[in-house]
Design a protein around this motif. Structure first.
Motif, PDB file in Angstrom:
ATOM      1  N   HIS A   1      16.611  52.850  -0.612  1.00  0.00           N
ATOM      2  CA  HIS A   1      15.752  51.809  -1.180  1.00  0.00           C
ATOM      3  C   HIS A   1      14.331  52.305  -1.352  1.00  0.00           C
ATOM      4  N   LEU A   2      13.901  53.271  -0.528  1.00  0.00           N
ATOM      5  CA  LEU A   2      12.543  53.791  -0.623  1.00  0.00           C
ATOM      6  C   LEU A   2      12.394  54.890  -1.668  1.00  0.00           C
TER       7      LEU A   2
ATOM      8  N   PRO B   1      12.998  55.301  -4.904  1.00  0.00           N
ATOM      9  CA  PRO B   1      12.343  55.051  -6.201  1.00  0.00           C
ATOM     10  C   PRO B   1      10.833  54.853  -6.101  1.00  0.00           C
ATOM     11  N   THR B   2      10.319  54.546  -4.925  1.00  0.00           N
ATOM     12  CA  THR B   2       8.889  54.255  -4.786  1.00  0.00           C
ATOM     13  C   THR B   2       8.091  55.418  -4.212  1.00  0.00           C
ATOM     14  N   THR B   3       8.724  56.539  -3.944  1.00  0.00           N
ATOM     15  CA  THR B   3       7.997  57.658  -3.339  1.00  0.00           C
ATOM     16  C   THR B   3       7.434  58.583  -4.413  1.00  0.00           C
ATOM     17  N   ALA B   4       6.357  59.256  -4.059  1.00  0.00           N
ATOM     18  CA  ALA B   4       5.701  60.178  -4.987  1.00  0.00           C
ATOM     19  C   ALA B   4       6.596  61.371  -5.303  1.00  0.00           C
TER      20      ALA B   4
ATOM     21  N   ASN C   1       9.502  61.441  -6.325  1.00  0.00           N
ATOM     22  CA  ASN C   1      10.375  61.173  -7.456  1.00  0.00           C
ATOM     23  C   ASN C   1       9.627  60.940  -8.756  1.00  0.00           C
ATOM     24  N   CYS C   2       8.325  61.117  -8.735  1.00  0.00           N
ATOM     25  CA  CYS C   2       7.526  60.929  -9.952  1.00  0.00           C
ATOM     26  C   CYS C   2       7.648  62.158 -10.842  1.00  0.00           C
TER      27      CYS C   2
END
Length: 58
Positions: free
Chosen positions: A47-48, A50-53, A55-56
């Motif tokens: 769940h985390l 997609p919001t971590t740097a 994966n940018c």
């Protein structure tokens, strides 16, 4: 789990490694942790992601 085994606890290194891998699998994929909303660590991590740097796309 180890308390249920006879002495010696592990037959050899491969047995010890398999036992540790089995416990890690249980701990991360089956055991619910109250500190992360009664989820497994694996699901909480998913769940985390997609919001971590990390994966940018840059």
């Amino acid at each position: 789990m180890l308390e249920l085994r006879e002495w010696p606890v592990f037959a050899d290194l491969a047995d010890a490694q398999a036992s540790v891998a089995e416990y890690f699998d249980y701990y991360n994929h089956e055991r619910l942790h109250s500190s992360i909303g009664c989820q497994t660590p694996y699901l909480a991590h998913q769940h985390l992601l997609p919001t971590t740097a990390l994966n940018c796309l840059v």
